[in-house]
Scaffold this motif. Structure first.
Motif, PDB file in Angstrom:
ATOM      1  N   ASN A  68     -29.827 -19.841  40.183  1.00  0.00           N
ATOM      2  CA  ASN A  68     -29.032 -19.374  41.318  1.00  0.00           C
ATOM      3  C   ASN A  68     -28.867 -17.856  41.302  1.00  0.00           C
ATOM      4  OD1 ASN A  68     -27.553 -20.137  43.674  1.00  0.00           O
ATOM      5  ND2 ASN A  68     -25.667 -19.610  42.602  1.00  0.00           N
ATOM      6  N   THR A  69     -29.892 -17.146  40.820  1.00  0.00           N
ATOM      7  CA  THR A  69     -29.843 -15.685  40.793  1.00  0.00           C
ATOM      8  C   THR A  69     -31.143 -15.145  41.392  1.00  0.00           C
ATOM      9  OG1 THR A  69     -30.992 -15.226  38.693  1.00  0.00           O
ATOM     10  CG2 THR A  69     -28.689 -15.941  38.560  1.00  0.00           C
TER      11      THR A  69
ATOM     12  N   GLN B 235     -21.167 -20.091  38.517  1.00  0.00           N
ATOM     13  CA  GLN B 235     -22.402 -19.467  38.972  1.00  0.00           C
ATOM     14  C   GLN B 235     -22.330 -17.947  38.854  1.00  0.00           C
ATOM     15  OE1 GLN B 235     -22.804 -21.176  42.915  1.00  0.00           O
ATOM     16  NE2 GLN B 235     -23.963 -22.921  42.141  1.00  0.00           N
ATOM     17  N   LEU B 236     -21.166 -17.380  39.171  1.00  0.00           N
ATOM     18  CA  LEU B 236     -21.009 -15.933  39.078  1.00  0.00           C
ATOM     19  C   LEU B 236     -21.078 -15.462  37.629  1.00  0.00           C
ATOM     20  CD1 LEU B 236     -20.508 -13.270  40.486  1.00  0.00           C
ATOM     21  CD2 LEU B 236     -18.051 -13.795  40.482  1.00  0.00           C
TER      22      LEU B 236
ATOM     23  N   ALA C 175     -24.672 -15.562  36.517  1.00  0.00           N
ATOM     24  CA  ALA C 175     -25.410 -14.495  37.194  1.00  0.00           C
ATOM     25  C   ALA C 175     -25.081 -13.137  36.584  1.00  0.00           C
ATOM     26  CB  ALA C 175     -25.091 -14.503  38.688  1.00  0.00           C
ATOM     27  N   ASN C 176     -23.794 -12.900  36.273  1.00  0.00           N
ATOM     28  CA  ASN C 176     -23.404 -11.643  35.640  1.00  0.00           C
ATOM     29  C   ASN C 176     -24.042 -11.497  34.261  1.00  0.00           C
ATOM     30  OD1 ASN C 176     -21.849 -10.856  37.818  1.00  0.00           O
ATOM     31  ND2 ASN C 176     -19.891 -11.411  36.887  1.00  0.00           N
TER      32      ASN C 176
ATOM     33  N   LEU D 214     -26.864 -12.915  33.164  1.00  0.00           N
ATOM     34  CA  LEU D 214     -28.299 -12.675  33.319  1.00  0.00           C
ATOM     35  C   LEU D 214     -28.584 -11.257  33.809  1.00  0.00           C
ATOM     36  CD1 LEU D 214     -29.687 -15.957  34.923  1.00  0.00           C
ATOM     37  CD2 LEU D 214     -30.328 -14.994  32.712  1.00  0.00           C
ATOM     38  N   ASN D 215     -27.810 -10.793  34.767  1.00  0.00           N
ATOM     39  CA  ASN D 215     -28.081  -9.495  35.364  1.00  0.00           C
ATOM     40  C   ASN D 215     -27.614  -8.343  34.475  1.00  0.00           C
ATOM     41  OD1 ASN D 215     -28.600  -7.372  37.130  1.00  0.00           O
ATOM     42  ND2 ASN D 215     -26.774  -7.737  38.354  1.00  0.00           N
TER      43      ASN D 215
ATOM     44  N   TYR E 165     -30.803  -8.605  31.935  1.00  0.00           N
ATOM     45  CA  TYR E 165     -31.791  -7.881  32.737  1.00  0.00           C
ATOM     46  C   TYR E 165     -31.615  -6.368  32.674  1.00  0.00           C
ATOM     47  CZ  TYR E 165     -34.236  -6.254  36.934  1.00  0.00           C
ATOM     48  OH  TYR E 165     -35.033  -5.576  37.799  1.00  0.00           O
TER      49      TYR E 165
END
Length: 305
Positions: free
Chosen positions: A60-61, A282-283, A286-287, A289-290, A294
């Motif tokens: 979901n990212t 999900q947030l 995502a945080n 991973l990003n 990343y």
């Protein structure tokens, strides 16, 4: 952007039905980008369900993520076929010479045992030591978080005085400036299901930062300042029915389980549970991973000797 998983993984069909973009190996190789390489140490007994839960969050990212699965070679799960494990899972012997951008270590139903009495503890220690050298950022969940806190920082787990903590609890953000809680509401909900925990005082006495807490469930989120270690004490990956399945399983086993708190409407187990934690989960993923993986991992990390 897609997640890339092993061809034939059973979760692919369900993810596709949910419009989560799953890419095959051949198409991924045609893209001129470097995907994130993640590996999941899946210690949960219901491995297929946990695969699906985590892949939903990782998919979901906007980042392309290459996901592999790791198992302990010294312990074989009784709830999944040997064929599935042999086809889709590696052991530390297979990956010890490789580097990964990220590692996820799941929970495990062994929390009431002393760490050293868990049959795969020596192998888990080996994996954690490997991760400290060859994984850029590791995310630890529930018992996985307790195990890593103990191994890396000597933070003990403690038996909870009121018995099993189970339900969906409200949490508050402690440090709103921290990147892992970017975009969070001041208060959010998350599931927990455990008999043990770590005290806030013990965590604050370590090098870790406490980022989110609950008056009822204690510390929920903590991290090393450089984001190389991230700890989640609950189960944000759980689906609507997960705590319900655990409750009825324990009922069938004659354990007289407590009704999960703040989960069923009206605390009635015959009613469909409401999902009140999906957005923050999900947030958070995502945080991580990003902002932890990343944006921080050196581009040549995977090729360093």
């Amino acid at each position: 952007m897609p997640i890339r998983v092993p061809e034939g993984l059973p979760a692919i069909d369900e993810l596709s039905r949910e419009n989560i973009f799953v890419m095959g190996r051949h198409r991924a190789l045609s893209q001129d980008i470097r995907p994130l390489r993640l590996i999941v140490l899946n210690l949960m007994p219901l491995k297929l369900a946990t695969e699906l839960q985590l892949l939903r969050l990782l998919g979901n990212t906007p980042l392309q993520v290459d996901v592999e699965f790791l198992q302990t070679g010294t312990h074989r799960s009784k709830n999944v076929s040997k064929d599935h494990l042999d086809r889709f899972y590696r052991t530390i012997d297979d990956v010890e010479g490789r580097r990964y951008d990220g590692l996820i270590v799941t929970g495990a139903p062994v929390e009431r045992l002393p760490f050293e009495q868990v049959d795969y503890w020596p192998e888990l220690v080996r994996i954690l030591d490997w991760a400290a050298e060859r994984v850029w950022s590791s995310l630890f969940i529930c018992w996985g978080a307790q195990a890593a806190m103990w191994h890396y920082h000597g933070i003990p787990k403690r038996e909870l005085p009121g018995g099993k903590l189970v339900g969906v609890f409200e949490h508050e953000v402690v440090d709103r400036s921290h990147p892992l809680v970017r975009g969070f509401d001041d208060r959010f909900r998350a599931p927990h299901s455990r008999y043990t925990g770590n005290s806030r005082a013990d965590i604050e006495a370590s090098p870790l930062d406490v980022l989110a807490v609950s008056a009822e469930a204690g510390v929920y989120l903590a991290a090393r300042p450089d984001l190389r270690e991230v700890y989640i004490t609950g189960h944000g990956e759980y689906e609507r029915e997960t705590l319900d399945q655990e409750y009825h399983r324990d009922q069938r086993a004659g354990l007289d389980p407590a009704i999960p708190r703040n989960y069923y409407p009206g605390d009635d187990p015959d009613r469909t549970p409401e999902v009140t934690w999906r957005g923050h989960s999900q947030l958070l993923f995502a945080n991580w991973l990003n902002l932890a993986v990343y944006q921080n991992t050196p581009f040549d990390w995977l090729t360093r000797d």
